[in-house]
Design an enzyme around this catalytic site. Sequence first.
Site, PDB file in Angstrom:
ATOM      1  N   GLU A 146     -26.287 -27.124  44.520  1.00 21.27           N
ATOM      2  CA  GLU A 146     -26.148 -25.678  44.353  1.00 21.27           C
ATOM      3  C   GLU A 146     -25.234 -25.164  45.473  1.00 21.27           C
ATOM      4  O   GLU A 146     -25.555 -25.315  46.650  1.00 21.27           O
ATOM      5  CB  GLU A 146     -27.556 -25.073  44.467  1.00 21.27           C
ATOM      6  CG  GLU A 146     -27.717 -23.766  43.780  1.00 21.27           C
ATOM      7  CD  GLU A 146     -29.174 -23.279  43.861  1.00 21.27           C
ATOM      8  OE1 GLU A 146     -29.961 -23.787  44.678  1.00 21.27           O
ATOM      9  OE2 GLU A 146     -29.500 -22.367  43.093  1.00 21.27           O
ATOM     10  N   CYS A 168     -29.442 -17.883  41.774  1.00 24.00           N
ATOM     11  CA  CYS A 168     -29.823 -19.120  41.097  1.00 24.00           C
ATOM     12  C   CYS A 168     -29.086 -19.241  39.776  1.00 24.00           C
ATOM     13  O   CYS A 168     -28.919 -20.331  39.239  1.00 24.00           O
ATOM     14  CB  CYS A 168     -31.325 -19.135  40.856  1.00 24.00           C
ATOM     15  SG  CYS A 168     -31.898 -17.635  40.062  1.00 24.00           S
ATOM     16  N   LYS A 180     -45.743 -12.940  50.388  1.00 20.22           N
ATOM     17  CA  LYS A 180     -45.079 -13.449  51.606  1.00 20.22           C
ATOM     18  C   LYS A 180     -43.590 -13.237  51.350  1.00 20.22           C
ATOM     19  O   LYS A 180     -42.958 -14.005  50.630  1.00 20.22           O
ATOM     20  CB  LYS A 180     -45.416 -14.932  51.780  1.00 20.22           C
ATOM     21  CG  LYS A 180     -45.276 -15.482  53.180  1.00 20.22           C
ATOM     22  CD  LYS A 180     -43.905 -15.365  53.789  1.00 20.22           C
ATOM     23  CE  LYS A 180     -42.881 -16.311  53.203  1.00 20.22           C
ATOM     24  NZ  LYS A 180     -41.492 -16.009  53.646  1.00 20.22           N
ATOM     25  N   GLU A 226     -39.916 -20.605  39.982  1.00 22.03           N
ATOM     26  CA  GLU A 226     -38.532 -20.227  39.645  1.00 22.03           C
ATOM     27  C   GLU A 226     -37.657 -20.864  40.705  1.00 22.03           C
ATOM     28  O   GLU A 226     -37.553 -20.371  41.826  1.00 22.03           O
ATOM     29  CB  GLU A 226     -38.383 -18.698  39.665  1.00 22.03           C
ATOM     30  CG  GLU A 226     -39.189 -17.979  38.595  1.00 22.03           C
ATOM     31  CD  GLU A 226     -38.644 -18.170  37.187  1.00 22.03           C
ATOM     32  OE1 GLU A 226     -37.508 -18.675  37.033  1.00 22.03           O
ATOM     33  OE2 GLU A 226     -39.362 -17.852  36.237  1.00 22.03           O
TER      34      GLU A 226
HETATM   35  P1  NAP Z   1     -36.294 -21.199  50.141  1.00 22.50           P
HETATM   36  O1  NAP Z   1     -35.794 -21.680  51.425  1.00 22.50           O
HETATM   37  O2  NAP Z   1     -36.982 -22.157  49.242  1.00 22.50           O
HETATM   38  O3  NAP Z   1     -37.259 -19.973  50.483  1.00 22.50           O
HETATM   39  C1  NAP Z   1     -37.893 -19.204  49.495  1.00 22.50           C
HETATM   40  C2  NAP Z   1     -39.168 -18.636  50.056  1.00 22.50           C
HETATM   41  O4  NAP Z   1     -40.049 -19.719  50.388  1.00 22.50           O
HETATM   42  C3  NAP Z   1     -38.988 -17.819  51.338  1.00 22.50           C
HETATM   43  O5  NAP Z   1     -39.901 -16.760  51.329  1.00 22.50           O
HETATM   44  C4  NAP Z   1     -39.354 -18.841  52.405  1.00 22.50           C
HETATM   45  O6  NAP Z   1     -39.806 -18.278  53.610  1.00 22.50           O
HETATM   46  C5  NAP Z   1     -40.483 -19.582  51.726  1.00 22.50           C
HETATM   47  N1  NAP Z   1     -40.753 -20.899  52.291  1.00 22.50           N
HETATM   48  C6  NAP Z   1     -39.893 -21.752  52.874  1.00 22.50           C
HETATM   49  N2  NAP Z   1     -40.550 -22.883  53.260  1.00 22.50           N
HETATM   50  C7  NAP Z   1     -41.848 -22.701  52.914  1.00 22.50           C
HETATM   51  C8  NAP Z   1     -43.029 -23.502  53.047  1.00 22.50           C
HETATM   52  N3  NAP Z   1     -43.002 -24.697  53.612  1.00 22.50           N
HETATM   53  N4  NAP Z   1     -44.188 -23.008  52.586  1.00 22.50           N
HETATM   54  C9  NAP Z   1     -44.241 -21.796  52.008  1.00 22.50           C
HETATM   55  N5  NAP Z   1     -43.156 -20.987  51.852  1.00 22.50           N
HETATM   56  C10 NAP Z   1     -41.983 -21.451  52.290  1.00 22.50           C
HETATM   57  O7  NAP Z   1     -35.149 -20.547  49.257  1.00 22.50           O
HETATM   58  P2  NAP Z   1     -34.120 -19.411  49.674  1.00 22.50           P
HETATM   59  O8  NAP Z   1     -33.071 -20.025  50.513  1.00 22.50           O
HETATM   60  O9  NAP Z   1     -34.833 -18.216  50.190  1.00 22.50           O
HETATM   61  O10 NAP Z   1     -33.546 -18.994  48.246  1.00 22.50           O
HETATM   62  C11 NAP Z   1     -32.536 -19.703  47.634  1.00 22.50           C
HETATM   63  C12 NAP Z   1     -33.083 -20.611  46.546  1.00 22.50           C
HETATM   64  O11 NAP Z   1     -33.882 -19.863  45.654  1.00 22.50           O
HETATM   65  C13 NAP Z   1     -31.984 -21.209  45.720  1.00 22.50           C
HETATM   66  O12 NAP Z   1     -32.252 -22.565  45.458  1.00 22.50           O
HETATM   67  C14 NAP Z   1     -32.043 -20.396  44.433  1.00 22.50           C
HETATM   68  O13 NAP Z   1     -31.529 -21.055  43.311  1.00 22.50           O
HETATM   69  C15 NAP Z   1     -33.496 -20.135  44.323  1.00 22.50           C
HETATM   70  N6  NAP Z   1     -33.738 -18.961  43.471  1.00 22.50           N
HETATM   71  C16 NAP Z   1     -34.267 -19.172  42.237  1.00 22.50           C
HETATM   72  C17 NAP Z   1     -34.467 -18.096  41.394  1.00 22.50           C
HETATM   73  C18 NAP Z   1     -35.040 -18.311  40.021  1.00 22.50           C
HETATM   74  O14 NAP Z   1     -35.485 -17.349  39.436  1.00 22.50           O
HETATM   75  N7  NAP Z   1     -35.056 -19.524  39.487  1.00 22.50           N
HETATM   76  C19 NAP Z   1     -34.151 -16.814  41.814  1.00 22.50           C
HETATM   77  C20 NAP Z   1     -33.619 -16.627  43.085  1.00 22.50           C
HETATM   78  C21 NAP Z   1     -33.434 -17.730  43.913  1.00 22.50           C
HETATM   79  P3  NAP Z   1     -38.776 -17.954  54.786  1.00 22.50           P
HETATM   80  O15 NAP Z   1     -37.997 -16.812  54.322  1.00 22.50           O
HETATM   81  O16 NAP Z   1     -39.634 -17.641  55.945  1.00 22.50           O
HETATM   82  O17 NAP Z   1     -37.960 -19.196  54.981  1.00 22.50           O
END
Ligand code: NAP
Length: 490
Positions: free
Chosen positions: A391, A294, A184, A260
Amino acid sequence: MNAASEVSLLDSLPTGVFIAGKWHDAPTGQRFDVEDPATGKVLTTVANGSPVDGLAALDAAAAAQTAWAGTPARTRAEILRAGFEAVTARAEDFALLMTMEMGKSLTEARGEVAYGAEFLRWFSEEAAHISGRYSPSPDGNSRLLVTKRPVGPCLFITPWNFPLAMATRKVAPAIAAGCTMVIKPPALTPLTTLLFAQVMHEAGLPAGVLNVVPTSSAGAVTGPLIADPRLRKLSFTGSTEVGVRLLQAAAGTVLRTSMELGGNAPFLVFADADLDAAIEGAIAAKLRNGGQACTSANRFYVHHSLADVFAKRLASRMSEMTLGRGTEAGVQIGPLIDEHSRQKVADLVDDAVSKGARVFTGGRMLPGPGYFYEPTVLTDVPAEARALSEEIFGPVAPIVPFHDEQEAINRANATPYGLISYVFTRDINRVLRLSEQLETGMLGVNSGIISNPAAPFGGVKQSGLGREGGAEGIEEFLETVYIGLSNPFA
Ligand code: NAP
């Protein structure tokens, strides 16, 4: 890059749902827009996958699992290697696409292609090394055989900030281990994943092994998959908030998970640091991806003897950065991903200023089009400023002085997160002490970027569970099976 190459790349892209080796429209016929964050204009539209598409993708992954698990490791390795060659051959297309849909500069996008492709090469080499062990039991009455087998069909949910690398970091070890998968992709940047699926298919990955369901309804599409007992693994990269919700859902079927999640990285500069190296490291750790990583340094703790000069030099470097659309020559920093993210960055700066922080440089949104925010240095940042506990995910560097090592450690650990920490010092004994006392999954020593496909990436505390990359990465996709054998000599 000229506009003609952008149009021809967009025209050639697959934009459907990819299931069992075939591209489909969503049965509802619905599509959603993908925007260029540097211009606010729609680049193209993508099929809006529904829960029915999600389950069809899981059907395909489940149907392909047995044959894929039985495919020799050498064959899986060679497909991964072919994928590495194919992504590398199309590096310019992948880079341009990521710049268009995510906003990072072309230079950074090229770097991500190299990094993302490297997971395919690394895990092509790991695939052939999956092994077990044989040993006598301590009492001598039996023999112990331990083997590994693929965990089974996986669901991958990936974020928008590294559209290629966050996918390959999961896909490559899963292919190596013999797992099938449904991806996804992020709704904001689905195009890179779709191109990647096409390239892997052309590289010889059998139908059904990798399926992609783009959607603007993430929860509705992934919820039924997480509840389905055929799914054996959920690997998620994204925010801690969504990760917690997914872990709660995964508990229902005791699903194996890798998480992650978010970070709040401290960047520690000690009095004995090489200041030039610390400034270079700070630029890399803060401005990579415009601060939308991140691993971005979120809090700069600098020994009080260096704090003023560090702030002055960092501000001078950050104020010289060229902002713009990432395809333009000379651009170093692109826009933030959307208005919501930009507003959050602005709110964190305003909050810090209202509590007494000083804007040393930057501190403003730039007029549109696009979601640009100036690289910003804040000093005199009080402990209660939200920018130190949340963050930031933008080009903002809050600087806080400290007096001794223990104070630096205490401040660094005062967060529920624990993904990465950075330390600048010439004292190896201090590095060893910090490696044992900082609550972190990764430690960058005199370096602002340490991500490496050959190393285990991941966090402690609320930054996640499990590791991606390195020898550890493939273990996330393997089950351990113990076989007890009676003593052959009895
Ligand atoms: P996010 O809002 O959590 O979204 C990540 C993914 O989850 C997207 O594909 C999103 O879909 C999906 N998603 C959102 N709500 C969901 C739900 N209820 N059920 C299933 N899937 C759902 O995060 P983001 O804004 O894309 O990314 C930023 C975050 O990722 C930051 O906190 C960053 O630190 C973290 N990150 C961590 C790492 C690591 O390796 N630790 C690496 C990169 C990023 P949609 O796109 O449709 O919203």
